[in-house]
Design an enzyme around this catalytic site. Structure first.
Site, PDB file in Angstrom:
ATOM      1  N   ASP A 199       0.986  -0.973   0.096  1.00  0.00           N
ATOM      2  CA  ASP A 199       0.033  -0.051  -0.081  1.00  0.00           C
ATOM      3  C   ASP A 199       0.954   0.842  -0.481  1.00  0.00           C
ATOM      4  OD1 ASP A 199      -2.094  -1.767   0.102  1.00  0.00           O
ATOM      5  OD2 ASP A 199      -2.193  -1.639   2.179  1.00  0.00           O
ATOM      6  N   ASP A 255      -5.046  -3.162   5.475  1.00  0.00           N
ATOM      7  CA  ASP A 255      -4.905  -3.238   6.467  1.00  0.00           C
ATOM      8  C   ASP A 255      -6.238  -2.512   6.323  1.00  0.00           C
ATOM      9  OD1 ASP A 255      -5.580  -1.091   3.953  1.00  0.00           O
ATOM     10  OD2 ASP A 255      -4.388   0.591   5.607  1.00  0.00           O
ATOM     11  N   ASP A 266      -9.023  -5.433   1.712  1.00  0.00           N
ATOM     12  CA  ASP A 266      -7.997  -6.438   1.787  1.00  0.00           C
ATOM     13  C   ASP A 266      -7.432  -7.901   2.244  1.00  0.00           C
ATOM     14  OD1 ASP A 266      -6.632  -4.426   0.868  1.00  0.00           O
ATOM     15  OD2 ASP A 266      -6.005  -3.074   2.389  1.00  0.00           O
TER      16      ASP A 266
END
Length: 1033
Positions: A453, A751, A755
């Protein structure tokens, strides 16, 4: 409330003291006064207690542990805590929760009545002082589950004792002890049998202690991984506490992805949906609200919306508590590498068993044919030999054969894995990585791609508004006063009501405290401090009708509100600038006028967004519309209110970590929800993209573009992609699948709740410890505690270290196995005896298995590990380099020991006992010196960094000291004789030659073709396809 003056005791007390009363009369007056006083106090209590627990009372009376006192200055809150017994039956409340008994809740006055009975102020929470929290914990219990007791030391002693070879050795020891005492008397006859007993006892104790210690280590790490953080309201402030510190009466904040920490009731919130599949098995999501279903249960997860919950049951009182208490978390998880090593151990054990069987047959045949001698005389003379002597000799032969099996079986391999994993897990905690699944430690060393990310991982996630555009006009800090009051009011609504954050203003009037996600905190801080918003006032003037929480797919959130002053309904949207812009048909100017969003205006605003994004700013837009109804959040025809640019700088050290990963042969791919311009700017800043890249166009794609590729196009382009912008969790999952199909070992960071599929699909799932939801953490293998990409690079290094340490120990142990097997087999066939006794072989087994594993399995990772390419899925566990090293060392040891066996007596002019001791001593010292060689499989300098591993040095020293004691002081026990200085020097010299031999061995080139592939049918365990070890179940 009745006035206290109504109860006038003065006359009564005066009458008690009057001299006219005799003794009997005074006693009656005292009794009357006591009864009168008690009646008066009970009357007061009947009036005071209902007033305190009435749900309709003021905030002051709802202040649970505090007493409201009237004074000349008005009502004040006394700071002295008040002991209380809850005005509610706790067991009854637990039963109501278990049965979802809504009428039962209503009978208690609804959720507000329960809160009042628990002395909770829904808007302020409970008091956070330790005394108050401890009292609630004493009254209602702690938020912990009673687990079955962990396995004790005796359990592991029993497990070690159950080993078949150990049992056979114990039987042999019993026979040897019995016949030895009978033949030689108790003074001399106990040595051989007793020595085996002691040696077996040491092996059992050391094995049990090692396993017990690792069990405790894994239990400790398991407790840490279960200690999640919960956001609660105490003393009017939102704060994060441990889940174990939650008490009955706490007000808990819940958002998407959170695990509910205890049983509770819905206080307030919007669009709350809960996944109760962990409790009920039903996959459908359940809607929770204040009216029809206010019940929230421990262990379930929030899948949509947000809420505040009143905790009514904790720990063993919760619905989930009884179930959890019966589950003992198994810390004996077998990693794929351990499974492979179990197979390796089994195969080598079979080879050892075969050799031992041959040795047993040969020795028995030689004995019963009279070809063995003892003190120059034949041991067996047919019927002339006493039965006791025959049985004792047979027992000795069986013990020697069984001991060969014990030494041949590399039981230290699984122990080495356990030690390495336990040591690595402990050290990784200090490096900000918490391992949840053991297999991730070893798998991470093979990672070829890391999908990461952006926000919070590559960047600091410390947002700050640095740009604000109102329409096509840039508004600076000093010009915010020029904004129209009407537009300003709408901005207040858009930030203050369409948010999951909050603003806490203390009574002292100090700087407000902001809570929520970094984005929410940045927006609230900007609106309050720069635009002058009073959030509490905004909330009081409006009623929230509907909320659509932020979605990573839509990348926006919305709210439908009613303005109380004119009863108008307003829609507010907030989210990714280009997404919100597409919903708008008009835009506001700073003067408050509304202009048409024609193609020219839209192009200019798009250019403004791209300009901010190219400067690494995250662009958030606000839009508004007066709604035609109060049930639907309209998504078109909106008016753009403004666009803010939030700066989120890169983390220090990220570019270096990215460069390190690249040098290690690991590709970094950034997958973000930000627009392509912001994503590219950050990627260049972090070093993921290079300005010299020729394929920059292929390296950057948007999620929609990637998902619209054909399967062939995706597989063709996935390796070239470095940045995927405006992506959704499904795009991330799709990329992970493509990469794995192409043979990559993929690590993924995540997070959010969405996901979870990608984290599960990846070979290694890495969740974020700070911003990560509990759903994401549960789906991951490793939790990055500081959300920092540099910690991901550290995990990569530890993963390679685990694999490397295990390979070192395999090389070391197989060298000992090969040497011990060959020397005993050849000596038994040719001479009819084994040079190493059962006790000596058990000692070698002890230092090789346990001490050797400790020495080699605890090497810390070095930067050199990241200069190698990743270990492939199909790469052999025992590499050609390892075969080269162990075969050369084994051949040297075999040669030296055989020369000592057959020529030692003549070369050194010593008797047989001294020769056998020389063989035993040289063999052990060879292993000590070879441990240094095992530290580096390819590098010639095996002493580099030795000073940093004090444990290795300590174990070597302990081994040498124990060996000296065995030879010099435990002669009867170890069946040795004392050696003089020259003989010790000879043993050390012969053993130390393994250093120069190891040095020159590393000049021998090795083929890239696996060694065993030259054989017709190589064993699959050596060739070892790594796919099963890396694929998730």
């Amino acid at each position: 409330m009745r006035d206290l003056k109504e109860y006038d005791y003065s006359a009564l007390l005066l009458n008690l003291t009057t001299s006219s009363l005799n003794k009997a009369q005074r006693r009656w007056r005292f009794a009357y006064a006591a009864i009168y006083s008690m009646r008066a106090m009970l009357s007061l209590v009947k009036e005071i207690v209902p007033a305190r627990i009435d749900p309709k009372t003021s905030d002051a009376s709802l202040s649970l542990s505090y007493t409201a006192l009237e004074s000349g200055e008005g009502a004040k809150i006394n700071s002295m805590p008040l002991s209380y017994v809850p005005a509610i039956d706790q067991e009854q409340l637990v039963e109501i929760m278990k049965g979802k008994d809504l009428p039962g809740i209503q009978a208690l006055g609804g959720v507000e009545g329960v809160a009042a009975s628990l002395r909770t102020n829904p808007t302020k929470g409970i008091h956070g002082n330790e005394q108050e929290v401890s009292r609630r914990r004493d009254l209602f219990g702690s938020n912990t589950y009673h687990k079955p007791p962990p396995k004790g030391l005796l359990f592991f002693v029993y497990e070690a004792f159950k080993d078949l070879t150990i049992l056979i050795l114990l039987v042999c020891a019993i026979f040897s002890l019995g016949f030895g005492i009978k033949e030689h008397g108790i003074k001399e006859g106990w040595y051989e049998g007793g020595s085996i007993f002691v040696a077996v006892f040491l092996v059992i104790v050391v094995s049990a202690l090692s396993n017990f210690r690792q069990e405790r280590q894994f239990d400790k790490l398991s407790k840490i991984s279960n200690n999640i953080k919960v956001e609660v309201l105490r003393d009017s402030r939102r704060q994060h506490i441990s889940i174990f510190d939650v008490v009955v009466g706490d007000v808990v904040f819940l958002k998407i992805g959170d695990q509910i920490p205890a049983d509770g009731l819905f206080l307030e919130g919007h669009s709350l949906q809960v996944d109760e599949s962990s409790m009920t098995g039903e996959s459908d999501h359940l809607e929770v609200d204040h009216k029809d279903n206010p019940f929230l249960f421990s262990g379930t997860k929030i899948v949509d919306g947000f809420a505040q919950m009143l905790v009514v049951s904790v720990g063993m009182s919760t619905t989930w508590g009884q179930t959890m208490s019966s589950i003992n978390q198994d810390s004996s998880e077998r990693t794929p590498l351990q499974v492979r090593l179990d197979t390796l151990t089994s195969t080598i054990g079979k080879i050892g068993l075969t050799v031992a069987a041959l040795v047993l047959v040969v020795l028995l045949v030689r004995y019963f044919t009279g070809n063995t001698e003892k003190e120059g005389k034949r041991e067996y003379n047919g019927s002339k030999t006493p039965v006791d002597t025959v049985v004792n000799s047979v027992v000795r032969i069986v013990a020697a054969a069984v001991t060969i099996v014990v030494v041949a079986i590399p039981e230290g391999l699984p122990l080495a894995v356990t030690l390495t994993l336990a040591y690595s897990m402990k050290r990784m905690m200090s490096d900000q990585a918490m391992v949840r699944k053991l297999s991730a430690c070893e798998t991470m060393g093979s990672a070829t791609v890391i999908c990461t990310d952006k926000t919070g991982t590559l960047t600091l996630n410390e947002m700050k508004v640095t740009k604000f555009w109102l329409g096509q006009e840039s508004i600076h800090e000093d010009s915010t006063k020029m904004i129209s009051p009407d537009v300003l009011d709408l901005l207040y609504q858009g930030t203050g009501l369409n948010t999951t954050g909050s603003v806490c203003v203390s009574d002292s009037g100090s700087t407000p405290e902001f809570s929520g996600s970094p984005t929410e905190k940045a927006l609230l801080s900007w609106t309050v401090l720069n635009l002058g918003m009073d959030m509490e006032s905004v909330k009081q003037k409006h009623e929230v009708l509907r909320v659509e929480t932020f979605s990573s797919a839509k990348k926006r959130s919305g709210v439908l509100v009613r303005r109380k002053s004119d009863n108008t309904v307003h829609v507010h949207w907030k989210g990714a600038a280009e997404m919100v812009l597409a919903m708008c048909s008009h835009y506001y100017t700073s003067t408050g006028s509304v202009d048409l969003m024609d193609s020219t205006a839209k192009s200019r605003i798009q250019a403004i967004i791209q300009g901010m994004a190219a400067s690494s700013l995250r662009c958030i837009a606000f839009a508004h519309k007066i709604a035609s109804n109060d049930s639907v959040l309209e998504e078109d025809g909106l008016t753009l209110m403004g666009i803010v640019g939030l700066k989120d700088p890169c983390r220090p050290g990220v570019s270096k970590a990215v460069e390190t990963c690249k040098l290690a042969g690991v590709t970094i791919k950034m997958i973000t929800g930000d627009n392509v311009f912001t994503a590219k700017a950050i990627a260049f800043e972090c070093g993921i993209l290079d300005h010299n890249d020729k394929d920059e166009e292929d390296a950057v794609v948007e999620g929609v573009q990637f998902r619209n590729y054909t399967d062939e196009e995706r597989m063709q382009k996935v390796d070239k992609i470095r940045v995927m912008a405006r992506s959704s969790p499904s795009d991330k999952l799709l990329m992970v699948k493509c990469l794995r199909l192409k043979g990559h070992v993929v690590a993924v960071t995540g997070d959010g709740t969405n996901d979870a599929p990608a984290l599960k699909e990846a070979d290694i799932g890495l969740s974020m410890g700070i911003q990560g939801t509990e759903v994401a953490k549960e789906s991951s293998d490793i939790v990055i505690l500081d959300d920092n990409f540099a910690s991901v690079a550290t995990v990569l290094k530890w993963g390679r270290c685990v694999y490397n340490n295990i390979q070192k120990f395999i090389q070391f142990q197989l060298t000992v196995n090969v040497a011990a097997l060959v020397i005993n087999f050849i000596a038994a066939i040719s001479a009819g005896e084994v040079p190493l006794t059962a006790v000596q072989l058990l000692w070698v087994n002890l230092i090789m298995d346990t001490l050797g594993a400790l020495a080699l399995a605890t090497e810390r990772p070095t930067n050199e590990l990241l200069k190698r390419k990743p270990v492939g899925r199909t790469e052999a566990l025992i590499t050609n380099v390892m075969w080269r090293n162990l075969l050369v060392q084994s051949l040297y040891q075999i040669a030296v020991l055989l020369i000592l066996q057959f020529k030692g007596m003549s070369i050194f002019s010593v008797r047989k006992e001294v020769k056998d001791t020389l063989i035993f001593n040289t063999f052990v010292l060879c292993q000590v010196f070879n441990e240094f060689n095992a530290r580096e499989m390819e590098k010639k300098n095996v002493f580099k960094g030795l000073h940093r591993n004090r444990l290795f040095i300590g174990i070597i020293a302990i081994t040498i000291v124990l060996q000296v004691i065995m030879v010099e002081f435990l002669k009867k026990f170890a069946d040795t004789v004392r050696l003089n200085g020259w003989q010790w020097g000879t043993c050390i010299a012969l053993a130390s030659l393994s250093w120069p031999i190891g040095f020159f061995t590393k000049f021998i080139p090795v083929s890239e073709t696996p060694f065993l592939s030259y054989f017709k049918n190589p064993r699959s365990l050596f060739k070892g396809s790594r796919s099963p070890s890396l694929k998730k179940p």
